[in-house]
Design a protein around this motif. Structure first.
Motif, short mmCIF file in Angstrom:
data_model
loop_
_atom_site.label_atom_id
_atom_site.label_comp_id
_atom_site.label_asym_id
_atom_site.label_seq_id
_atom_site.Cartn_x
_atom_site.Cartn_y
_atom_site.Cartn_z
N LEU A 89 9.33 1.14 5.38
CA LEU A 89 8.81 2.06 4.55
C LEU A 89 8.45 1.86 3.34
N GLU A 90 7.55 1.74 3.34
CA GLU A 90 7.40 1.55 0.87
C GLU A 90 7.40 2.46 -0.01
N VAL A 91 8.88 1.69 -0.29
CA VAL A 91 9.31 2.90 -1.53
C VAL A 91 8.26 1.97 -2.90
N ILE A 92 8.28 3.86 -3.58
CA ILE A 92 7.88 3.31 -4.87
C ILE A 92 8.17 4.48 -6.33
N VAL A 93 7.84 3.95 -7.03
CA VAL A 93 9.64 4.33 -8.18
C VAL A 93 8.01 4.33 -9.08
N ALA A 97 3.06 9.34 -14.92
CA ALA A 97 1.92 9.27 -13.75
C ALA A 97 1.12 8.46 -13.78
N ALA A 98 0.96 8.49 -12.99
CA ALA A 98 -0.52 7.82 -12.49
C ALA A 98 -1.20 7.82 -10.58
N GLY A 99 -2.51 7.51 -10.22
CA GLY A 99 -2.99 6.73 -8.76
C GLY A 99 -2.28 8.58 -8.08
N SER A 100 -1.03 8.30 -7.20
CA SER A 100 -1.33 9.52 -6.77
C SER A 100 -0.66 10.16 -6.15
N PHE A 101 0.15 10.42 -7.74
CA PHE A 101 1.35 11.35 -7.94
C PHE A 101 -0.06 12.44 -8.81
N SER A 102 -0.62 11.46 -10.26
CA SER A 102 -1.16 12.19 -10.83
C SER A 102 -2.25 13.08 -9.85
N LEU A 118 11.23 8.67 -7.33
CA LEU A 118 11.85 7.56 -6.25
C LEU A 118 10.94 8.70 -4.61
N GLU A 119 10.05 7.49 -4.08
CA GLU A 119 9.77 8.69 -3.03
C GLU A 119 9.12 7.76 -1.88
N TYR A 120 9.26 7.73 -1.26
CA TYR A 120 8.86 6.86 0.00
C TYR A 120 6.81 6.97 0.85
N GLY A 128 -2.23 5.66 7.95
CA GLY A 128 -2.23 5.98 6.60
C GLY A 128 -1.05 5.44 5.59
N ASP A 129 0.08 4.84 6.13
CA ASP A 129 1.10 4.97 5.13
C ASP A 129 1.63 6.12 4.58
N PRO A 130 1.39 7.67 5.18
CA PRO A 130 1.92 9.02 5.04
C PRO A 130 3.69 9.56 4.13
N PHE A 176 5.55 1.39 -9.49
CA PHE A 176 5.80 -0.58 -9.00
C PHE A 176 6.36 0.11 -7.57
N LYS A 177 5.41 -0.70 -6.19
CA LYS A 177 6.09 -0.12 -4.71
C LYS A 177 6.89 -1.63 -4.31
N ILE A 178 8.17 -1.38 -3.97
CA ILE A 178 9.09 -2.49 -3.46
C ILE A 178 9.04 -2.51 -1.48
N PRO A 196 0.65 -8.00 -9.64
CA PRO A 196 0.32 -6.82 -10.28
C PRO A 196 -0.63 -6.56 -9.37
N ASP A 197 -0.36 -6.88 -8.10
CA ASP A 197 -1.00 -6.80 -6.50
C ASP A 197 -0.13 -5.18 -6.11
N THR A 198 0.86 -5.21 -6.81
CA THR A 198 2.40 -4.27 -6.23
C THR A 198 2.78 -3.03 -7.67
N CYS A 199 2.36 -3.32 -8.75
CA CYS A 199 3.38 -2.81 -10.13
C CYS A 199 1.75 -2.12 -10.82
N ARG A 200 2.28 -0.98 -11.65
CA ARG A 200 0.89 -0.79 -12.11
C ARG A 200 1.60 -1.03 -14.14
N LEU A 201 0.38 -1.95 -14.49
CA LEU A 201 0.94 -2.38 -15.62
C LEU A 201 0.27 -2.00 -16.73
N PHE A 215 -9.70 -3.97 -9.73
CA PHE A 215 -9.98 -4.06 -9.09
C PHE A 215 -10.58 -2.79 -8.22
N ARG A 216 -9.26 -2.02 -7.35
CA ARG A 216 -9.82 -0.45 -7.22
C ARG A 216 -10.82 0.43 -7.91
N ARG A 217 -10.86 0.06 -9.26
CA ARG A 217 -11.71 0.52 -9.85
C ARG A 217 -12.45 0.82 -10.24
N1 UDP Z 1 1.56 0.42 -3.94
C1 UDP Z 1 1.26 -1.05 -3.24
N2 UDP Z 1 0.52 -1.03 -2.00
C2 UDP Z 1 0.21 0.55 -1.21
C3 UDP Z 1 0.42 1.70 -2.24
C4 UDP Z 1 1.02 1.50 -3.18
O1 UDP Z 1 1.97 -1.75 -3.72
O2 UDP Z 1 -0.15 -0.14 -0.12
C5 UDP Z 1 1.81 0.67 -5.25
C6 UDP Z 1 1.02 0.66 -6.41
O3 UDP Z 1 -0.04 -0.56 -6.85
C7 UDP Z 1 1.63 1.27 -7.99
C8 UDP Z 1 2.89 1.93 -6.93
O4 UDP Z 1 2.54 1.32 -6.31
O5 UDP Z 1 1.21 0.83 -8.65
C9 UDP Z 1 2.55 3.33 -6.58
O6 UDP Z 1 0.90 3.90 -6.35
P1 UDP Z 1 0.23 5.06 -5.90
O7 UDP Z 1 1.19 5.94 -5.06
O8 UDP Z 1 -0.15 5.64 -7.33
O9 UDP Z 1 -0.95 4.65 -4.55
P2 UDP Z 1 -2.20 4.31 -4.98
O10 UDP Z 1 -3.39 5.54 -6.27
O11 UDP Z 1 -2.48 2.43 -5.53
O12 UDP Z 1 -3.07 5.31 -4.24
#
Ligand code: UDP
Length: 238
Positions: A89-93, A97-102, A118-120, A128-130, A176-178, A196-201, A215-217
């Motif tokens: 599970l990718e555990v996301i807190v 709002a940003a990224g996929s939530f937005s 909190l989401e997984y 594709g990590d649903p 962030f994702k843990i 910074p690969d796994t957090c939005r800062l 990098f992504r954008r």
């Molecule tokens: N994230 C990550 N690995 C992943 C997906 C997300 O480390 O495979 C982190 C990402 O950097 C962000 C948070 O989890 O800090 C939430 O990401 P989001 O669901 O918004 O996905 P994204 O917009 O990155 O596709």
């Protein structure tokens, strides 16, 4: 402790076995990928920064009573860790709002939440990590109810600690994702990395993005912001 056999090569690190079946060695690479590996990049020294920053943060979290897989930093790029069975599970807190939530809910990036969310995601590259909920994770047999409780507790505890750690260096923790894993004793601990690969800062004053979104954008200054975050943390917690 020395590296024996390559067990796994991920997007940003390699994992090796050691003479001790309960210990592994992480070797961080300079590579970055995004969008499930479709976009590729790198910068020299990224692996060293992420390794040292993740260990630095894990030590601060340990001080606050959060158990992690961390054992010892072996070199700038290598760390000895407890071998754990990663829960897929990718555990996301999220705090803001940003990224996929937005995108999913049509909420403007930067909108703060009254309470963290909190989401997984189900860790499965082919799918594709649903997004997945608690009952689906139970149905798939990847966790128990007790595991879900332990995972949520760790996720919120890490959020509280990280928010404070980054606030001290003028950074807002957006999300962030843990990843968590089970040790040979059956304890659930924080694993993988926090960087910074796994957090939005975001810079607390300017909202400048100081993370992998550069990098992504294609925002430029990818290496610079990683150096910046690491320098701020080191200077503040010396
Ligand atoms: N994230 C990550 N690995 C992943 C997906 C997300 O480390 O495979 C982190 C990402 O950097 C962000 C948070 O989890 O800090 C939430 O990401 P989001 O669901 O918004 O996905 P994204 O917009 O990155 O596709």
């Amino acid at each position: 402790m020395t590296k024996k056999e390559l067990l796994y090569e991920g997007k940003a690190k390699k994992v090796y076995s050691t003479e001790d079946p309960d210990l592994c060695i992480f070797e961080y690479k300079d590579d970055a990928t995004a969008f499930n590996g479709i976009k590729k990049g790198s910068f020299e020294g990224k692996g060293e920064i992420n390794n040292q920053m993740a260990n630095f943060i894990f030590r601060l979290l340990e001080k606050r009573g959060i158990r992690t897989h961390m054992v010892e930093e072996l070199s700038k790029r290598e760390t000895l860790v407890k071998k754990v069975d990663i829960i897929p599970l990718e555990v996301i807190v999220r705090n803001i709002a940003a990224g996929s939530f937005s995108k999913r809910y049509g909420v403007e990036e930067g909108t703060p939440f009254a309470e963290p969310t909190l989401e997984y995601s189900y860790k499965n590259d082919e799918l594709g990590d649903p997004l997945i909920n608690d009952s689906h994770a139970l149905a798939l047999g990847i966790v128990s109810k007790d595991d879900l409780k332990a995972i949520a507790d760790i996720a919120y505890a890490v959020n509280d600690a990280l928010k404070e750690i980054f606030a001290k260096v003028g950074i807002k923790l957006v999300d962030f994702k843990i990843e968590v894993g089970k040790t040979s004793d059956g304890e659930i601990v924080l694993a993988d990395e926090i960087s910074p690969d796994t957090c939005r800062l975001w810079d607390a004053e300017t909202n400048k993005k100081l993370d992998k979104d550069r990098f992504r954008r294609d925002l430029g200054e990818f290496a610079e912001v990683y150096h910046e975050v690491w320098a701020r943390l080191k200077d503040c917690y010396k």
